[in-house]
Motif scaffolding. Structure first.
Motif, PDB file in Angstrom:
ATOM      1  N   UNK A 228     -81.808  26.552 -13.832  1.00 27.73           N
ATOM      2  CA  UNK A 228     -81.180  25.331 -14.342  1.00 27.73           C
ATOM      3  C   UNK A 228     -81.678  24.171 -13.490  1.00 27.73           C
ATOM      4  N   UNK A 229     -82.129  23.121 -14.154  1.00 31.38           N
ATOM      5  CA  UNK A 229     -82.640  21.947 -13.450  1.00 31.38           C
ATOM      6  C   UNK A 229     -81.971  20.702 -14.011  1.00 31.38           C
ATOM      7  N   UNK A 230     -81.615  19.782 -13.134  1.00 33.80           N
ATOM      8  CA  UNK A 230     -80.955  18.557 -13.599  1.00 33.80           C
ATOM      9  C   UNK A 230     -81.038  17.478 -12.531  1.00 33.80           C
ATOM     10  N   UNK A 231     -80.745  16.239 -12.937  1.00 32.72           N
ATOM     11  CA  UNK A 231     -80.579  15.129 -11.998  1.00 32.72           C
ATOM     12  C   UNK A 231     -79.085  14.910 -11.831  1.00 32.72           C
ATOM     13  N   UNK A 232     -78.623  15.014 -10.597  1.00 32.11           N
ATOM     14  CA  UNK A 232     -77.193  14.923 -10.332  1.00 32.11           C
ATOM     15  C   UNK A 232     -76.937  14.407  -8.920  1.00 32.11           C
ATOM     16  N   UNK A 233     -75.729  13.852  -8.731  1.00 32.55           N
ATOM     17  CA  UNK A 233     -75.331  13.388  -7.403  1.00 32.55           C
ATOM     18  C   UNK A 233     -74.681  14.499  -6.597  1.00 32.55           C
ATOM     19  N   UNK A 234     -74.510  15.665  -7.204  1.00 29.18           N
ATOM     20  CA  UNK A 234     -73.827  16.757  -6.516  1.00 29.18           C
ATOM     21  C   UNK A 234     -74.648  17.254  -5.328  1.00 29.18           C
ATOM     22  N   UNK A 264     -71.766  29.242 -18.143  1.00 27.35           N
ATOM     23  CA  UNK A 264     -70.632  28.838 -17.293  1.00 27.35           C
ATOM     24  C   UNK A 264     -71.065  27.791 -16.282  1.00 27.35           C
ATOM     25  N   UNK A 265     -72.266  27.925 -15.738  1.00 24.75           N
ATOM     26  CA  UNK A 265     -72.744  26.953 -14.756  1.00 24.75           C
ATOM     27  C   UNK A 265     -72.961  25.593 -15.391  1.00 24.75           C
ATOM     28  N   UNK A 266     -73.531  25.557 -16.572  1.00 26.32           N
ATOM     29  CA  UNK A 266     -73.769  24.275 -17.240  1.00 26.32           C
ATOM     30  C   UNK A 266     -72.447  23.555 -17.504  1.00 26.32           C
ATOM     31  N   UNK A 267     -71.453  24.314 -17.980  1.00 30.00           N
ATOM     32  CA  UNK A 267     -70.146  23.687 -18.215  1.00 30.00           C
ATOM     33  C   UNK A 267     -69.578  23.109 -16.925  1.00 30.00           C
ATOM     34  N   UNK A 268     -69.688  23.837 -15.826  1.00 28.42           N
ATOM     35  CA  UNK A 268     -69.134  23.367 -14.555  1.00 28.42           C
ATOM     36  C   UNK A 268     -69.882  22.146 -14.044  1.00 28.42           C
ATOM     37  N   UNK A 269     -71.216  22.145 -14.215  1.00 24.73           N
ATOM     38  CA  UNK A 269     -71.992  20.978 -13.803  1.00 24.73           C
ATOM     39  C   UNK A 269     -71.580  19.728 -14.557  1.00 24.73           C
ATOM     40  N   UNK A 270     -71.410  19.863 -15.869  1.00 25.02           N
ATOM     41  CA  UNK A 270     -71.027  18.709 -16.686  1.00 25.02           C
ATOM     42  C   UNK A 270     -69.623  18.223 -16.346  1.00 25.02           C
ATOM     43  N   UNK A 271     -68.730  19.154 -16.031  1.00 22.40           N
ATOM     44  CA  UNK A 271     -67.381  18.763 -15.618  1.00 22.40           C
ATOM     45  C   UNK A 271     -67.395  18.060 -14.272  1.00 22.40           C
ATOM     46  N   UNK A 272     -68.288  18.485 -13.368  1.00 21.09           N
ATOM     47  CA  UNK A 272     -68.293  17.949 -12.008  1.00 21.09           C
ATOM     48  C   UNK A 272     -69.030  16.617 -11.903  1.00 21.09           C
ATOM     49  N   UNK A 273     -69.943  16.335 -12.821  1.00 24.47           N
ATOM     50  CA  UNK A 273     -70.711  15.099 -12.753  1.00 24.47           C
ATOM     51  C   UNK A 273     -70.944  14.564 -14.155  1.00 24.47           C
ATOM     52  N   UNK A 278     -80.939  14.869 -17.696  1.00 26.52           N
ATOM     53  CA  UNK A 278     -82.157  15.688 -17.747  1.00 26.52           C
ATOM     54  C   UNK A 278     -81.869  17.153 -17.434  1.00 26.52           C
ATOM     55  N   UNK A 279     -80.875  17.687 -18.112  1.00 24.08           N
ATOM     56  CA  UNK A 279     -80.473  19.077 -17.915  1.00 24.08           C
ATOM     57  C   UNK A 279     -81.430  20.013 -18.661  1.00 24.08           C
TER      58      UNK A 279
END
Length: 308
Positions: A228-234, A264-273, A278-279
């Protein structure tokens, strides 16, 4: 007799020992016409021994070894193969064209010097002494020598070592051309991308045995991990503690994650940020599959045994 049904090359229950060392251990391997087989494995897995057996350079202690249905040491079988090994000692003062012409003279129906040179991408080197070439150029010349006899079976052992990206891609294109003509290829390489883009079938070796075999997609499907790759502040350190995450690292502005629970990880990432962008989700590549398969083999290995 239907010769098209005869495997181009075959190892059946083959054992090869060097003293107390078992290099290949009950190895079964089969190659058919027009197929590219990538033989992968860590150093010491037995790949080089398997190729030496098929080339008739060494004899098996047990089992059957066949090349075009014959003993690999028969000259009639050897004239149907081309070989590019990891290292080659060639007359340094001979020009490239002379080397190709000399090698072609050993075969009954070789390609012309110009055709061999064009396929290998060495036309501009024909008048150059071999010793004056760079390492990558010498590898391309060795490839020209391997194909000049119009082989039905080509052995390529780490063929693109020392080549730049452009030369490597040109060699891949030449290999595809040869396969389209009906040539079979046995490829060993540490560049897993090379196997991924070229192979019809992959055999992964460890400790002298085949531990996994199939198409690239079949091997990749055996690994549960996805990327999983994305741009995030996490923060990667915080994300790596999540139970869905096997590995987390930052490369530039992107966060890279490995997981066996992608949804499950994608859902948690979207909830957290909420600003995440660019997911991307990708299944494991051949490199991850290779690492996982060989790790499993190592975990079950006898620590007293070494392979060749």
């Amino acid at each position: 007799m239907n010769t098209t049904a005869i495997p181009v090359a075959r190892l059946a229950s083959v054992v090869k020992r060097y003293g107390a060392l078992t290099a290949v251990d009950g190895l079964d391997l089969m190659l058919h016409r027009g197929e590219l087989l990538a033989l992968l494995g860590p150093n010491g897995a037995g790949k080089s021994t398997a190729i030496s057996l098929l080339l008739g350079l060494v004899r098996a202690d047990a089992g059957q070894v066949e090349l075009f249905g014959q003993d690999p040491q028969q000259i009639v079988a050897r004239r149907r193969i081309g070989v590019m090994l990891q290292s080659a000692t060639l007359p340094p003062t001979l020009r490239v064209g002379e080397l190709i012409r000399l090698t072609a003279s050993y075969y009954p129906a070789p390609r012309s010097v110009q055709e061999s040179a064009a396929l290998a991408g060495v036309t501009d080197l024909l008048r150059r002494p071999y010793a004056k070439l760079s390492g990558g150029q010498q590898r391309r010349v060795q490839f020209a020598l391997a194909l000049c006899g119009r082989p039905e079976l080509l052995f390529l052992d780490e063929p693109t070592v020392g080549m730049d990206i452009e030369a490597r891609q040109k060699l891949w294109a030449a290999i595809r051309h040869l396969i389209a003509e009906g040539c079979s290829v046995v490829l060993t390489t540490h560049y897993l991308e090379e196997a991924e883009v070229l192979a019809d079938r992959v055999c992964v070796m460890a400790r002298g045995k085949i531990i996994s075999e199939g198409t690239v997609d079949q091997l990749r499907a055996r690994v549960a991990l996805k990327r999983v790759r994305c741009i995030t502040r996490l923060d990667p350190a915080a994300v790596s503690a999540w139970p869905e995450v096997a590995e987390a690292r930052r490369e530039g502005e992107r966060l890279w994650l490995s997981t066996d629970s992608a949804e499950a990880l994608v859902r948690r990432l979207l909830d957290a940020d909420a600003q995440l962008s660019e997911l991307e989700v990708q299944r494991a590549g051949l490199a991850e599959a290779f690492t996982e398969l060989t790790r499993e083999a190592d975990a079950s290995a006898d620590p007293q045994r070494e392979a060749a």
